[in-house]
Scaffold this motif. Sequence first.
Motif, mmCIF file in Angstrom:
data_model
loop_
_atom_site.group_PDB
_atom_site.id
_atom_site.type_symbol
_atom_site.label_atom_id
_atom_site.label_comp_id
_atom_site.label_asym_id
_atom_site.label_seq_id
_atom_site.Cartn_x
_atom_site.Cartn_y
_atom_site.Cartn_z
ATOM 1 N N SER A 42 3.195 6.241 -3.594
ATOM 2 C CA SER A 42 3.630 6.206 -2.150
ATOM 3 C C SER A 42 2.207 5.607 -1.171
ATOM 4 C CB SER A 42 4.125 7.407 -1.430
ATOM 5 O OG SER A 42 5.318 7.858 -2.285
ATOM 6 N N ASP A 43 1.044 6.299 -1.892
ATOM 7 C CA ASP A 43 -0.027 6.127 -0.978
ATOM 8 C C ASP A 43 -0.498 4.604 -0.948
ATOM 9 O OD1 ASP A 43 -0.756 8.160 0.032
ATOM 10 O OD2 ASP A 43 -2.042 8.879 -1.447
ATOM 11 N N ASP A 44 0.081 3.720 -2.177
ATOM 12 C CA ASP A 44 -0.326 2.191 -2.393
ATOM 13 C C ASP A 44 0.856 1.302 -1.731
ATOM 14 O OD1 ASP A 44 -2.268 3.449 -3.609
ATOM 15 O OD2 ASP A 44 -1.395 3.130 -5.927
ATOM 16 N N ALA A 45 1.980 2.061 -1.406
ATOM 17 C CA ALA A 45 2.864 1.133 -0.723
ATOM 18 C C ALA A 45 2.919 0.877 0.650
ATOM 19 C CB ALA A 45 4.307 1.907 -1.344
ATOM 20 N N ASP A 46 3.260 -0.416 0.797
ATOM 21 C CA ASP A 46 3.514 -0.808 2.314
ATOM 22 C C ASP A 46 4.804 -0.399 2.826
ATOM 23 O OD1 ASP A 46 1.093 -2.209 2.046
ATOM 24 O OD2 ASP A 46 2.242 -4.301 1.422
ATOM 25 N N LEU A 47 5.760 -0.324 2.197
ATOM 26 C CA LEU A 47 7.238 0.212 2.281
ATOM 27 C C LEU A 47 7.383 1.545 1.261
ATOM 28 C CD1 LEU A 47 10.268 0.177 3.561
ATOM 29 C CD2 LEU A 47 10.350 -1.559 1.756
ATOM 30 N N VAL A 48 7.719 2.660 2.043
ATOM 31 C CA VAL A 48 8.473 3.641 1.345
ATOM 32 C C VAL A 48 9.501 3.854 1.826
ATOM 33 C CG1 VAL A 48 8.167 6.051 0.856
ATOM 34 C CG2 VAL A 48 6.058 4.723 1.073
ATOM 35 N N LEU A 70 3.672 11.442 4.381
ATOM 36 C CA LEU A 70 3.453 9.982 4.335
ATOM 37 C C LEU A 70 2.498 9.449 5.006
ATOM 38 C CD1 LEU A 70 7.093 8.618 3.564
ATOM 39 C CD2 LEU A 70 5.200 8.726 1.849
ATOM 40 N N ARG A 71 1.893 10.318 5.999
ATOM 41 C CA ARG A 71 0.946 9.995 6.868
ATOM 42 C C ARG A 71 -0.461 10.003 6.014
ATOM 43 N NH1 ARG A 71 0.059 8.352 11.692
ATOM 44 N NH2 ARG A 71 2.178 8.532 12.054
ATOM 45 N N ARG A 72 -1.289 8.940 6.086
ATOM 46 C CA ARG A 72 -2.614 9.067 5.403
ATOM 47 C C ARG A 72 -3.628 9.499 5.913
ATOM 48 N NH1 ARG A 72 -0.099 3.114 3.219
ATOM 49 N NH2 ARG A 72 1.508 4.058 2.054
ATOM 50 N N GLU A 73 -4.708 9.783 5.084
ATOM 51 C CA GLU A 73 -5.955 10.323 5.823
ATOM 52 C C GLU A 73 -6.443 9.738 6.799
ATOM 53 O OE1 GLU A 73 -8.739 11.325 2.638
ATOM 54 O OE2 GLU A 73 -7.543 13.158 1.825
ATOM 55 N N ASP A 74 -6.418 8.223 6.630
ATOM 56 C CA ASP A 74 -7.007 7.445 7.953
ATOM 57 C C ASP A 74 -6.092 7.387 9.210
ATOM 58 O OD1 ASP A 74 -5.102 5.935 7.173
ATOM 59 O OD2 ASP A 74 -6.363 4.252 6.394
ATOM 60 N N GLY A 75 -5.099 8.132 9.205
ATOM 61 C CA GLY A 75 -3.983 8.435 10.302
ATOM 62 C C GLY A 75 -2.861 7.122 10.300
ATOM 63 N N SER A 76 -3.044 5.999 9.127
ATOM 64 C CA SER A 76 -2.296 5.228 9.111
ATOM 65 C C SER A 76 -0.906 5.749 8.201
ATOM 66 C CB SER A 76 -2.467 3.824 8.197
ATOM 67 O OG SER A 76 -2.961 4.314 7.064
ATOM 68 N N ALA A 77 0.303 4.928 8.341
ATOM 69 C CA ALA A 77 1.487 5.449 7.521
ATOM 70 C C ALA A 77 2.044 4.193 6.854
ATOM 71 C CB ALA A 77 2.397 6.382 8.370
ATOM 72 N N PRO A 78 2.889 4.246 5.977
ATOM 73 C CA PRO A 78 3.474 2.929 5.347
ATOM 74 C C PRO A 78 4.717 2.845 6.417
ATOM 75 C CG PRO A 78 4.127 4.703 4.273
ATOM 76 C CD PRO A 78 3.001 5.219 5.092
#
Length: 444
Positions: A42-48, A70-78
């Motif tokens: 999921s971490d490598d996906a633009d769409l989950v 699904l929220r990533r460490e840098d605060g972004s999310a797919p």
Amino acid sequence: MTPVPAPRTFRVKSFGCQMNVYDGERMAELLSAQGMTAAEASDDADLVVLNTCHIREKAAEKVYSDIGRLRREDGSAPLIAVAGCVAQAEGEEIMARAPSVRVVVGPQAYHRLPELVAEAAQGRRASDTEMPAAAKFAALPRRRKSGPSAFLTVQEGCDKFCTYCVVPYTRGAEISRPFADLVDEARLLVEAGAREITLLGQNVNAWCGENGKGRAIGLAGLIRALAELPGLARVRYTTSHPADMDDDLIAAHGDTPKLMPFLHLPVQSGSDRILKEMNRSHTAAGYLRLLDRVRAVRPDIALSGDFIVGFPGESEADFAATLALVDAVGYAQAFSFKYSARPGTPAATMGRQVPAEVMDERLQRLQAALNRDQLAFNAASVDKRCAVLVERRGKHPGQWLGKSPWLQSVHFEGEAAIGDLVEVELAEAGPNSLAGRVVERVAA
Ligand code: SAH
Ligand code: SF4
Ligand code: F3S
């Protein structure tokens, strides 16, 4: 919402029943056909895509924790799409509770996923939970890839309305896919590598249709037709309702060798009073008679079931009747659950809800009995031989993993390749699997 670049990579995560697994595979094929690539994580996906299940409260609540994760460490999310039965049942609530969800798509509308995703990428939240009967199947791409064991959804929806169950609301009314479409899809699956096909439906034995000669047939007719496909070695079906086990389907277990000797026939309870409250339309004795008729034509049939403990009003005597039924049947495997009150179902507002600790204790006793029988069933295979369909490599070097005709997992060593049918001599049995070694390759 702010527009985002059109997603190039995707990941589909499916929860719940095998029909969701099938739908998840089809969504992945649909997105691939649009030029998107499947991501490993999921971490490598633009769409989950979270393909969700609503059957019990825990399953439904899981969606919200998954969205948070699904929220990533840098605060972004797919870009997040919620599909499946929670989307159908609680689409608006999801949109309100989880602002990061951009797409909601129900189980009957997922052929529209690419359009909805495109709309969402442009900054508009998109939702489709319409339930047109089976329009989606015609809109899905041709199937190109398959492992040795494949799923094929032949029927969807449920008209039984068991009083505890959400499926009639999340999946809608019973529909059967047309015979010709199914034969075509099965043929494509075989060309793509399938040796075994499991026919799926919430109530698969309610499937009905017309064969190539215009004759009305039931599931047995479909199974016999598929058994003629060259290259297909095994056919299975799941899940069935006792009320739809007709004479012809029972007969098929005796006259169609490619139909595997395994029957998953949920009973839910051994108490007639509870069965009536559940609106199950069968009694415990009626269920046992049905199993006797199947055993008469296929003595080696392995049986499987589903159970609910702690349905409202279930007394100790009712539960004892369930244990007695388990003893009478001797299941090869089974699934058992604590009753979970589901919003909108009749049982949720019934009086005399059973306390949680009573449910826990009953579930433990039931599972002890089911585990005992499962181990006994597996132990009876030791020192025998059986045909195994090779599905993949095992964890250890030189080890393979496959399934016996009775749906047991078999770990084994020896000459084999994925998709082979091999004869395995069984040396060991555990609660969940068997172990052995190849004696010969079987031509099929
Ligand atoms: N159509 C299938 C299975 C439906 S769901 C059938 O009727 O056999 C799979 C299983 O989940 C059911 O058989 C039942 O045992 C269980 N289940 C369904 N609703 C439930 C609920 N509200 N609480 C606990 N278990 C439930
Ligand atoms: Fe649910 Fe009953 Fe239908 Fe199975 S038969 S899906 S348990 S309503
Ligand atoms: Fe769950 Fe829907 Fe299947 S509620 S069990 S995913 S039909």
